[in-house]
Scaffold this motif. Structure first.
Motif, PDB file in Angstrom:
ATOM      1  N   ALA A   1       0.830  -1.212   0.000  1.00  0.00           N
ATOM      2  CA  ALA A   1       0.000   0.000   0.000  1.00  0.00           C
ATOM      3  C   ALA A   1       0.864   1.262   0.000  1.00  0.00           C
ATOM      4  O   ALA A   1       0.590   2.210  -0.751  1.00  0.00           O
ATOM      5  N   GLU A   2       1.891   1.282   0.831  1.00  0.00           N
ATOM      6  CA  GLU A   2       2.759   2.467   0.902  1.00  0.00           C
ATOM      7  C   GLU A   2       3.521   2.669  -0.411  1.00  0.00           C
ATOM      8  O   GLU A   2       3.632   3.782  -0.905  1.00  0.00           O
ATOM      9  N   LEU A   3       4.040   1.581  -0.977  1.00  0.00           N
ATOM     10  CA  LEU A   3       4.802   1.711  -2.218  1.00  0.00           C
ATOM     11  C   LEU A   3       3.893   2.059  -3.393  1.00  0.00           C
ATOM     12  O   LEU A   3       4.292   2.810  -4.280  1.00  0.00           O
ATOM     13  N   SER A   4       2.675   1.554  -3.397  1.00  0.00           N
ATOM     14  CA  SER A   4       1.730   1.846  -4.478  1.00  0.00           C
ATOM     15  C   SER A   4       1.374   3.325  -4.528  1.00  0.00           C
ATOM     16  O   SER A   4       0.976   3.838  -5.580  1.00  0.00           O
ATOM     17  N   ALA A   5       1.514   4.011  -3.396  1.00  0.00           N
ATOM     18  CA  ALA A   5       1.187   5.442  -3.328  1.00  0.00           C
ATOM     19  C   ALA A   5       2.267   6.324  -3.958  1.00  0.00           C
ATOM     20  O   ALA A   5       2.031   7.509  -4.206  1.00  0.00           O
ATOM     21  N   LEU A   6       3.441   5.762  -4.237  1.00  0.00           N
ATOM     22  CA  LEU A   6       4.510   6.553  -4.854  1.00  0.00           C
ATOM     23  C   LEU A   6       4.147   6.876  -6.299  1.00  0.00           C
ATOM     24  O   LEU A   6       3.596   6.030  -7.023  1.00  0.00           O
ATOM     25  N   GLN A   7       4.463   8.084  -6.715  1.00  0.00           N
ATOM     26  CA  GLN A   7       4.155   8.529  -8.069  1.00  0.00           C
ATOM     27  C   GLN A   7       4.856   7.652  -9.101  1.00  0.00           C
ATOM     28  O   GLN A   7       6.058   7.412  -9.014  1.00  0.00           O
ATOM     29  N   GLY A   8       4.081   7.166 -10.060  1.00  0.00           N
ATOM     30  CA  GLY A   8       4.635   6.378 -11.157  1.00  0.00           C
ATOM     31  C   GLY A   8       4.623   4.879 -10.940  1.00  0.00           C
ATOM     32  O   GLY A   8       4.871   4.121 -11.869  1.00  0.00           O
ATOM     33  N   VAL A   9       4.334   4.416  -9.716  1.00  0.00           N
ATOM     34  CA  VAL A   9       4.330   2.975  -9.444  1.00  0.00           C
ATOM     35  C   VAL A   9       3.127   2.334 -10.128  1.00  0.00           C
ATOM     36  O   VAL A   9       1.999   2.801 -10.001  1.00  0.00           O
ATOM     37  N   THR A  10       3.385   1.257 -10.862  1.00  0.00           N
ATOM     38  CA  THR A  10       2.322   0.578 -11.598  1.00  0.00           C
ATOM     39  C   THR A  10       1.975  -0.784 -11.001  1.00  0.00           C
ATOM     40  O   THR A  10       0.866  -1.273 -11.187  1.00  0.00           O
ATOM     41  N   GLU A  11       2.918  -1.405 -10.287  1.00  0.00           N
ATOM     42  CA  GLU A  11       2.670  -2.716  -9.688  1.00  0.00           C
ATOM     43  C   GLU A  11       3.645  -2.960  -8.547  1.00  0.00           C
ATOM     44  O   GLU A  11       4.812  -2.572  -8.628  1.00  0.00           O
ATOM     45  N   VAL A  12       3.138  -3.610  -7.488  1.00  0.00           N
ATOM     46  CA  VAL A  12       3.974  -3.969  -6.341  1.00  0.00           C
ATOM     47  C   VAL A  12       3.667  -5.410  -5.972  1.00  0.00           C
ATOM     48  O   VAL A  12       2.501  -5.792  -5.862  1.00  0.00           O
ATOM     49  N   ALA A  13       4.712  -6.210  -5.770  1.00  0.00           N
ATOM     50  CA  ALA A  13       4.537  -7.600  -5.339  1.00  0.00           C
ATOM     51  C   ALA A  13       5.462  -7.850  -4.151  1.00  0.00           C
ATOM     52  O   ALA A  13       6.676  -7.965  -4.319  1.00  0.00           O
ATOM     53  N   ALA A  14       4.866  -7.905  -2.953  1.00  0.00           N
ATOM     54  CA  ALA A  14       5.647  -8.163  -1.739  1.00  0.00           C
ATOM     55  C   ALA A  14       5.586  -9.647  -1.414  1.00  0.00           C
ATOM     56  O   ALA A  14       4.546 -10.291  -1.586  1.00  0.00           O
ATOM     57  N   ASP A  15       6.693 -10.202  -0.942  1.00  0.00           N
ATOM     58  CA  ASP A  15       6.777 -11.620  -0.584  1.00  0.00           C
ATOM     59  C   ASP A  15       7.445 -11.721   0.785  1.00  0.00           C
ATOM     60  O   ASP A  15       8.669 -11.639   0.893  1.00  0.00           O
ATOM     61  N   ALA A  16       6.623 -11.884   1.827  1.00  0.00           N
ATOM     62  CA  ALA A  16       7.144 -11.930   3.195  1.00  0.00           C
ATOM     63  C   ALA A  16       8.092 -13.102   3.394  1.00  0.00           C
ATOM     64  O   ALA A  16       9.117 -12.983   4.064  1.00  0.00           O
ATOM     65  N   LYS A  17       7.758 -14.245   2.820  1.00  0.00           N
ATOM     66  CA  LYS A  17       8.593 -15.443   2.994  1.00  0.00           C
ATOM     67  C   LYS A  17       9.995 -15.226   2.433  1.00  0.00           C
ATOM     68  O   LYS A  17      10.996 -15.591   3.052  1.00  0.00           O
ATOM     69  N   ALA A  18      10.077 -14.593   1.261  1.00  0.00           N
ATOM     70  CA  ALA A  18      11.373 -14.330   0.630  1.00  0.00           C
ATOM     71  C   ALA A  18      12.032 -13.070   1.183  1.00  0.00           C
ATOM     72  O   ALA A  18      13.232 -12.858   1.004  1.00  0.00           O
ATOM     73  N   GLY A  19      11.233 -12.205   1.828  1.00  0.00           N
ATOM     74  CA  GLY A  19      11.768 -10.946   2.340  1.00  0.00           C
ATOM     75  C   GLY A  19      12.067  -9.956   1.244  1.00  0.00           C
ATOM     76  O   GLY A  19      13.018  -9.180   1.333  1.00  0.00           O
ATOM     77  N   THR A  20      11.236  -9.991   0.189  1.00  0.00           N
ATOM     78  CA  THR A  20      11.465  -9.094  -0.938  1.00  0.00           C
ATOM     79  C   THR A  20      10.183  -8.368  -1.340  1.00  0.00           C
ATOM     80  O   THR A  20       9.079  -8.795  -1.023  1.00  0.00           O
TER      81      THR A  20
END
Length: 72
Positions: free
Chosen positions: A23-42
């Motif tokens: 949610a926080e990263l999606s609010a940045l200007q120009g961001v089109t997609e975010v995929a967070a992976d807690a298990k991988a830490g990425t």
């Protein structure tokens, strides 16, 4: 020029963590997609243009986690 970068994030442990960071990263200007992976830490961020790492770090900090840097 579009950009996709995978970052290492510490502290994520569950789906709620992934949603908070996304949610926080999606609010940045120009961001089109975010995929967070807690298990991988990425988190992988796609954007219309390369993002300033300081902006990415600030968004991850706002979510309550720590950006270690771009994933190796």
């Amino acid at each position: 020029m579009s950009s996709t970068v995978t970052y290492t994030v510490t502290g994520m442990s569950c789906g709620h963590c992934e949603k908070s960071v996304s949610a926080e990263l999606s609010a940045l200007q120009g961001v089109t997609e975010v995929a967070a992976d807690a298990k991988a830490g990425t988190v992988t961020v796609s954007s219309e243009h390369p993002l300033d790492v300081a902006d990415v770090r600030a968004a991850v900090d706002e979510a309550g986690y720590e950006l270690v840097g771009p994933a190796a």
